[in-house]
Design a protein around this motif. Sequence first.
Motif, PDB file in Angstrom:
ATOM      1  N   VAL A  37       0.844  -1.200   0.000  1.00 10.68           N
ATOM      2  CA  VAL A  37       0.000   0.000   0.000  1.00 10.68           C
ATOM      3  C   VAL A  37       0.874   1.243   0.000  1.00 10.68           C
ATOM      4  N   TYR A  60       2.379   1.674  -3.436  1.00 14.45           N
ATOM      5  CA  TYR A  60       1.356   2.112  -4.399  1.00 14.45           C
ATOM      6  C   TYR A  60       1.035   3.585  -4.203  1.00 14.45           C
ATOM      7  N   SER A  61       1.002   3.974  -2.958  1.00 16.38           N
ATOM      8  CA  SER A  61       0.681   5.373  -2.696  1.00 16.38           C
ATOM      9  C   SER A  61       1.806   6.280  -3.189  1.00 16.38           C
ATOM     10  N   THR A  62       3.048   5.793  -3.102  1.00 16.67           N
ATOM     11  CA  THR A  62       4.164   6.569  -3.655  1.00 16.67           C
ATOM     12  C   THR A  62       4.005   6.726  -5.168  1.00 16.67           C
ATOM     13  N   ILE A 112       1.243   6.604  -6.845  1.00 18.92           N
ATOM     14  CA  ILE A 112       0.117   7.510  -7.104  1.00 18.92           C
ATOM     15  C   ILE A 112       0.562   8.960  -6.946  1.00 18.92           C
ATOM     16  N   GLN A 113       1.357   9.204  -5.896  1.00 17.58           N
ATOM     17  CA  GLN A 113       1.806  10.581  -5.682  1.00 17.58           C
ATOM     18  C   GLN A 113       2.703  11.064  -6.809  1.00 17.58           C
ATOM     19  N   GLU A 151      -3.697  10.811  -3.379  1.00 18.25           N
ATOM     20  CA  GLU A 151      -3.274   9.825  -2.381  1.00 18.25           C
ATOM     21  C   GLU A 151      -4.367   9.567  -1.349  1.00 18.25           C
ATOM     22  N   THR A 152      -5.305  10.490  -1.250  1.00 19.18           N
ATOM     23  CA  THR A 152      -6.402  10.240  -0.307  1.00 19.18           C
ATOM     24  C   THR A 152      -7.308   9.117  -0.808  1.00 19.18           C
ATOM     25  N   CYS A 176      -6.165   6.445  -2.261  1.00 19.31           N
ATOM     26  CA  CYS A 176      -5.215   5.365  -2.548  1.00 19.31           C
ATOM     27  C   CYS A 176      -5.886   3.991  -2.514  1.00 19.31           C
ATOM     28  N   GLU A 177      -6.652   3.757  -1.508  1.00 17.63           N
ATOM     29  CA  GLU A 177      -7.254   2.439  -1.339  1.00 17.63           C
ATOM     30  C   GLU A 177      -8.157   2.108  -2.530  1.00 17.63           C
TER      31      GLU A 177
END
Lengths: 523, 368
Positions: free
Chosen positions: B241, B244-246, B248-249, B264-265, B267-268
Amino acid sequence: MVLDKNNTDELWDLEPPSVPERSHLFHLKPIGMGTANVESLTSYIARLAQAHCITVGRLVCAEIAPSLKEGYVFNPKNSDMSKVYNSIFTKSLNGKCSTAAVIVQVLEKLTQRNDLHFLTMLSWADVISEKYLLHPQKAWCPFCYQEWFEAKQVVYEPLIWALHVVQICPRHHCRLHTQCPHCYKKLPLLPGNYRSGYCSKCQSWLGLFPEPETFKNSQFLSEEELELQLKVLDNVGELLAIAPDILFYPPSNNIKNVISVYINQLTKGDLSEFAKLLGLSPHSLNKWYRGKAIPGLNKLLEICFYLQTPLVDFLMATKVSAASNDIPIQPQTPVKRSTQTFRSNPSLLEEVEKVLLAALEESPPRSLYKVVKDLKNITRSSISRYFPNLCCQISERYAASRKPNHQKIRPVLLSVVNNGEYPPPSVAVIAKRIGIRSKTLYKEFPDLCEKISEQYSCYIKLRQLERIEKIKQEVRQAVLKLHNKGIKPHSRYVSELLSKPGLMRDKNAIAALHEVRCELGYE
Amino acid sequence: MLEQRFFDLELLKKPSLEKLAYFKGITVPHRNLKEVLNELKANILEPADTSIFFVFGVTGIGKSTLIKRLQKILLENLLEDLLSNPGQIGVARVEASSSSQGKFNHLDYYIQVLEALNEVLINYKVDYGISETESDGSKSLVPAVIKNTSTLRRAMEKVFINRKLRVFIVDEAQHLFATAGGHQLLNQMNWIKSIANFTKTIHILVGTYELLNCSTISGQIGRRSQDIHIARYHQLLQEDVIEYSTVIQTLQRHLPLLEEPQLETHCEYLLQYSIGCVGMLKSWLVRALRISLEENATTLTLKHLKKAEFSASRRKQILQEAEAGEKRLQDDESDSPTSLQKQQNTNPKSQSQGVGNRKSKRDLVGGN
Ligand SMILES: [Zn+2]
Ligand SMILES: [Zn+2]
């Protein structure tokens, strides 16, 4: 606004590195380069075809012929294969004729090699006559074929087999075959259906086991003949081996010069005496002596054997100066080695390096071909062999100049536009600075070039205005001076007071004079 | 006042097409792909016995990115050789095509490969009959008027050898094995191995989980092959997670919009609806960007993401493909000692399987 270029992990660049164009055909390496067993050009063409899994005929007709100038050797438009192969085209390919030179050039372009020249006798084109140079048909050693085949080595044809003076195999000392042992036919050198080691007429394998029986049958040579042939092989082999290393292809007057030295030495200048001594026809000797013809390889060898001089030395004797007349050339002692190679002449090496380095600074850059051409007769291959990096750089620089590198040129142009260089340069000046043609620059960067040329013409206009203003002021001062002295400011008097004598003829000066005279009430 | 942006701000004044093209051209590296790449790189550049690599993963995982990046890295490593040998090609790739009859066609493959390597006169290849292996020299030169498979195979092998091809990449490689029956599969394996061994060209076969069929078989016929799995990211793994968030950012920083979106908010939601595949995530964002640009929006919001999301059926299909493949892999790995350590990375997927399914039904709100 700042791009985060330092953070290489941020993004992935997927752009592959730029790689120069690959060779159209395989960059196949010739066999035995720099040795007496060097491959012949016909053999190379055949192996190239085989590597590409196409017939020799197809390779020649589809790849080589279209690159020849139309009308050259044959017309590619209506070339049927038999026509190609019935012409002298293939017969003399391993020799020194212009066809060989053209085919070498085409093949070197297609394979991006620079050493195919040495698969022919082209290096010796000016000192060996075409007569009796090559066997009219294919000549081969069946034992070599068999040996290579069994050892899983490449089956090929050495150039030395193709030479007319060579009658035996250098390795097996048996007579070279010129007839298929199965169909008894003589074979062409490079038939369209060539397969190395096979008869092109009946498709039989030409190799033979070197059994005592077959071997003996091939060996018809007497002791004396054999000895002579071995001498021929030594001399000719050296010629083939040294070719890639020589710097200057020997010029035709070498023959004339060397012969005259020997005539002076041996028969005190008596030509017919010399002919008698060596068993030569005085008529031919006279022609060679006067530089009207060059001897065939057979005659050259006869002369060299008599003089006990290695053939290479005889052919390479570059300059026979007046001083060398005094060199004791005895018939029994070989002449001093005069072959020019980089190995034998390190100072030349330096000289060439200097030229190449200088070429790297030139603007606009010249092609490697042009640079090397200026190095007189030094061969391109020997230069690129000794200076691979420099040659590469020269070619790349030239290529880069032909194909503008936007990433490098754009910032240069931008800085000229934005940073206000003074005085502003013209596009031509910048093109010269970058090392490309201004026409190309205009084509590739029309916007920037327009801005630059605008800046430049603005500057030129400004300069003109300044000049006009200066003239006006000068005239005004002169008129006022005369006026104050009470002299009528006639243009003749004014002219005398100006810094340059012809200035009064300038239309700006005339206008200025007119203006001041009006002001002062003279007109 | 001026926030730091990661693209040239001039881009914001350009037409939408250019903005889209810019974003499409962005490639974000991420852990799973980097790992695969490093493994391939190490194996290829250091002399090893391995001659075939099977690289597989679910659709949309980023296989084409992997191939492009690998080609670039290999070419850079070979550059010196390539500059000194103008005949060398070094690295090449071909995309295996699926055949209409559902059966792989060798002839078509050879022609495709020869074309990919810019070979001349492909339609005129002949059999010289002088084989490197057989010593039957009595055959005559047969022109391949009727295109002959063995002639073209030899032609292909000669190109590999003469062009000093080090690495050959076959994309969509599962098509090579689109043959019926285990026996034929074995034949195909032997076939590709003999080409790789004879030409000494490393073959990298990239494709879907269908390649797993081969790796089972390849285990039976020697150790000259290696399996490499491109794993997706899993919702239940904390480190996945975070990674993945990295990603996405990074992606959001390069969205050429007036305001940087705050993805990133979500992300899920993004991880789940892209099945943990960065390739899918990227194409999703490209579509969302297009919608946002069409609306002249200042940034990309959840609304745009919703509009652009993959259909439920598409997601289901890919999720099934991924889970089936991962299960196969796990079953295979349990009896293969060489890839035990790899298993640790992908292990928790068996748990995520069920949960993921449930979640996809429940969580349609997305984000927050
Ligand atoms: Zn022999
Ligand atoms: Zn015959």
